[in-house]
Enzyme design. Structure first.
Site, PDB file in Angstrom:
ATOM      1  N   ASP A 124      -7.511  -4.905   8.638  1.00  0.00           N
ATOM      2  CA  ASP A 124      -7.141  -3.642   7.995  1.00  0.00           C
ATOM      3  C   ASP A 124      -7.059  -3.748   6.479  1.00  0.00           C
ATOM      4  O   ASP A 124      -6.359  -2.978   5.834  1.00  0.00           O
ATOM      5  CB  ASP A 124      -5.815  -3.116   8.578  1.00  0.00           C
ATOM      6  N   GLU A 183       0.823  -1.215   0.000  1.00  0.00           N
ATOM      7  CA  GLU A 183       0.000   0.000   0.000  1.00  0.00           C
ATOM      8  C   GLU A 183       0.856   1.263   0.000  1.00  0.00           C
ATOM      9  O   GLU A 183       1.943   1.280   0.580  1.00  0.00           O
ATOM     10  CB  GLU A 183      -0.881   0.026   1.259  1.00  0.00           C
TER      11      GLU A 183
HETATM   12  P1  NAD Z   1       2.582 -10.778  13.212  1.00  0.00           P
HETATM   13  O1  NAD Z   1       2.395 -11.738  12.106  1.00  0.00           O
HETATM   14  O2  NAD Z   1       3.961 -10.491  13.705  1.00  0.00           O
HETATM   15  O3  NAD Z   1       1.716 -11.250  14.482  1.00  0.00           O
HETATM   16  C1  NAD Z   1       0.391 -11.675  14.384  1.00  0.00           C
HETATM   17  C2  NAD Z   1       0.128 -12.706  15.475  1.00  0.00           C
HETATM   18  O4  NAD Z   1      -1.253 -13.056  15.438  1.00  0.00           O
HETATM   19  C3  NAD Z   1       0.933 -14.000  15.294  1.00  0.00           C
HETATM   20  O5  NAD Z   1       1.706 -14.272  16.444  1.00  0.00           O
HETATM   21  C4  NAD Z   1      -0.160 -15.067  15.072  1.00  0.00           C
HETATM   22  O6  NAD Z   1       0.182 -16.328  15.610  1.00  0.00           O
HETATM   23  C5  NAD Z   1      -1.346 -14.421  15.800  1.00  0.00           C
HETATM   24  N1  NAD Z   1      -2.637 -14.971  15.398  1.00  0.00           N
HETATM   25  C6  NAD Z   1      -3.085 -15.244  14.139  1.00  0.00           C
HETATM   26  N2  NAD Z   1      -4.330 -15.766  14.209  1.00  0.00           N
HETATM   27  C7  NAD Z   1      -4.670 -15.786  15.513  1.00  0.00           C
HETATM   28  C8  NAD Z   1      -5.834 -16.193  16.217  1.00  0.00           C
HETATM   29  N3  NAD Z   1      -6.888 -16.700  15.570  1.00  0.00           N
HETATM   30  N4  NAD Z   1      -5.869 -16.071  17.557  1.00  0.00           N
HETATM   31  C9  NAD Z   1      -4.791 -15.567  18.247  1.00  0.00           C
HETATM   32  N5  NAD Z   1      -3.654 -15.167  17.629  1.00  0.00           N
HETATM   33  C10 NAD Z   1      -3.598 -15.272  16.286  1.00  0.00           C
HETATM   34  O7  NAD Z   1       1.875  -9.411  12.744  1.00  0.00           O
HETATM   35  P2  NAD Z   1       2.029  -7.971  13.381  1.00  0.00           P
HETATM   36  O8  NAD Z   1       3.073  -7.171  12.704  1.00  0.00           O
HETATM   37  O9  NAD Z   1       2.034  -8.085  14.868  1.00  0.00           O
HETATM   38  O10 NAD Z   1       0.641  -7.325  12.901  1.00  0.00           O
HETATM   39  C11 NAD Z   1      -0.573  -7.785  13.454  1.00  0.00           C
HETATM   40  C12 NAD Z   1      -1.731  -7.228  12.650  1.00  0.00           C
HETATM   41  O11 NAD Z   1      -1.831  -5.830  12.841  1.00  0.00           O
HETATM   42  C13 NAD Z   1      -1.611  -7.453  11.147  1.00  0.00           C
HETATM   43  O12 NAD Z   1      -2.853  -7.917  10.683  1.00  0.00           O
HETATM   44  C14 NAD Z   1      -1.285  -6.086  10.602  1.00  0.00           C
HETATM   45  O13 NAD Z   1      -1.746  -5.933   9.278  1.00  0.00           O
HETATM   46  C15 NAD Z   1      -2.026  -5.211  11.578  1.00  0.00           C
HETATM   47  N6  NAD Z   1      -1.528  -3.845  11.687  1.00  0.00           N
HETATM   48  C16 NAD Z   1      -2.447  -2.852  11.768  1.00  0.00           C
HETATM   49  C17 NAD Z   1      -2.037  -1.548  11.923  1.00  0.00           C
HETATM   50  C18 NAD Z   1      -3.059  -0.456  12.070  1.00  0.00           C
HETATM   51  O14 NAD Z   1      -2.713   0.734  12.048  1.00  0.00           O
HETATM   52  N7  NAD Z   1      -4.311  -0.781  12.249  1.00  0.00           N
HETATM   53  C19 NAD Z   1      -0.673  -1.231  11.980  1.00  0.00           C
HETATM   54  C20 NAD Z   1       0.251  -2.279  11.935  1.00  0.00           C
HETATM   55  C21 NAD Z   1      -0.194  -3.585  11.798  1.00  0.00           C
END
Ligand code: NAD
Length: 354
Positions: free
Chosen positions: A231, A56
């Site tokens: 997101d 993005e």
């Molecule tokens: P990451 O992959 O490092 O961590 C995600 C975690 O979620 C993993 O440890 C995974 O095992 C866990 N997970 C997946 N499915 C699950 C479930 N059903 N129950 C419990 N845990 C589960 O990713 P990250 O960098 O920590 O990012 C997390 C999310 O936040 C992503 O989806 C990312 O796109 C989003 N994000 C949003 C923003 C925002 O501004 N809203 C900013 C950054 C990241």
């Protein structure tokens, strides 16, 4: 010359300021910018989707400074030892169009997302909130935990992840981090177990599908939901019926973008939401009663990265010794002689001959 902030620079800057203090400063910057919402040129981000993720571009401008962020989201990356989310960005001067700063934004995105989460919770959660369920213990998790502890007063953190190694990593990092002595971290057996009795529930999971992390039976009156991981189109965390529970107030960053990417993509076009700017400026009350269920349907908006880049630029201006620069734009004696001043010039012929 253009200022440059790499990963080692952001590590140094955050250590100098302190992680919690850094996120506190970011929250203040972001809040100040949301308060002047009409000053910003706003657009939904430009997304390029593939079967496994998204890339993005996120631009913002207030007519004086312009910024954009490049960011990806690839939930399966961690299996190959890669981050789910990486980012970098640029801050530029609108008057000349010249870039001022090129910066890493992977670490900064985690810092600004946690800062934004706390800022929203400050306006939406019950003031005495002290217990938080944190679902998803990946890259963003420590930042969320530290921000909610240090800036909002969370003292009891229940964590859950489907990956027990991720939970162990979070416990280890929070145990070693300075200033968290009074934070009690408990591993839950399930999401439902983590949510029981929590004041705030933060979901920060990554899965490229309409996941159902929270279901209506887990939601209690008065809870604040900080839904961070949903997101993208087709990537959500909340069961749609949660959004329809009585007394629910959904707050979004920029409505046109959230209708495409947020939890509210599951709702019809007229579903009522409030933009965060209206909360910050006092036009709309965030929480109307103790029993309201408030939802911050976070997707991340370009204004937050703009605020972060401007803050970073200021920090490095104040730190001339640590400042790095790159020759991103040619510096010419005659601006019309790009050829002679670069590839066709004496200097470059000499370089080639060496
Ligand atoms: P990451 O992959 O490092 O961590 C995600 C975690 O979620 C993993 O440890 C995974 O095992 C866990 N997970 C997946 N499915 C699950 C479930 N059903 N129950 C419990 N845990 C589960 O990713 P990250 O960098 O920590 O990012 C997390 C999310 O936040 C992503 O989806 C990312 O796109 C989003 N994000 C949003 C923003 C925002 O501004 N809203 C900013 C950054 C990241």
């Amino acid at each position: 010359m253009v200022s440059y902030i790499g990963v080692s620079d952001i590590e140094r800057l955050v250590r100098r300021v302190g992680t919690a203090e850094f996120m506190g400063a970011l929250a203040r910057e972001i809040e100040a910018d949301y308060q002047r919402w009409p000053a910003f040129e706003k657009s939904v981000r430009l997304a390029s989707h593939s079967a496994v993720g998204v890339i993005e571009l996120m631009p913002a401008s207030d007519g004086q400074l312009y910024s954009f962020k490049y960011v990806n989201g690839h939930p399966k990356n961690t299996r190959d030892g890669l981050l789910t989310v990486t980012a970098f960005g640029v801050l530029a001067d609108v008057t000349t169009g010249y870039p001022l700063l090129v910066s890493e934004l992977t670490v900064t995105t985690a810092l600004r997302t946690a800062a934004m989460s706390v800022l929203a919770a400050h306006h939406l959660a019950r003031p005495e909130s002290a217990t938080m369920a944190l679902i998803g213990c990946g890259a963003q998790a420590e930042f969320q935990a530290i921000a909610f502890h240090s800036l909002l007063g969370v003292r009891d953190l229940r964590i859950f992840d489907v990956d027990s190694l991720a939970m162990a990593k979070l416990e280890r990092n929070l145990g070693a981090a300075a200033g968290l002595g009074d934070l009690r971290v408990t591993r839950a057996n399930s999401t439902a177990d983590a949510c029981r009795g929590a004041d705030i529930v933060t979901t920060v999971t990554a899965d490229k599908r309409n996941a159902v992390i929270l279901t209506p039976d887990m939601i209690e009156p008065g809870m604040h939901l900080n839904a961070v991981g949903g997101d993208c189109p087709g990537k959500t965390e909340l069961h749609p019926e949660i959004l329809l529970l009585p007394g629910t107030h959904v707050v979004v960053e920029y409505e046109p973008q959230s209708r495409i990417e947020g939890e509210i993509q599951q709702m019809p076009a007229g579903f009522p939401v409030t933009e965060f700017a209206d909360i910050v400026t006092g036009k709309v009350a965030g929480r109307r009663s103790r029993n309201d269920i408030t939802i911050f349907d976070s997707v991340g908006f370009a204004l937050e990265d703009y605020a972060a880049l401007r803050y970073l630029h200021r920090l490095i201006q104040e730190d001339p010794h640590g400042r790095r620069e790159i020759d991103l734009v040619p510096v010419l004696r005659d601006p019309k002689d790009l050829f002679g001043g670069t590839v066709g010039g004496v200097r470059s012929r000499m370089r080639a001959a060496v």
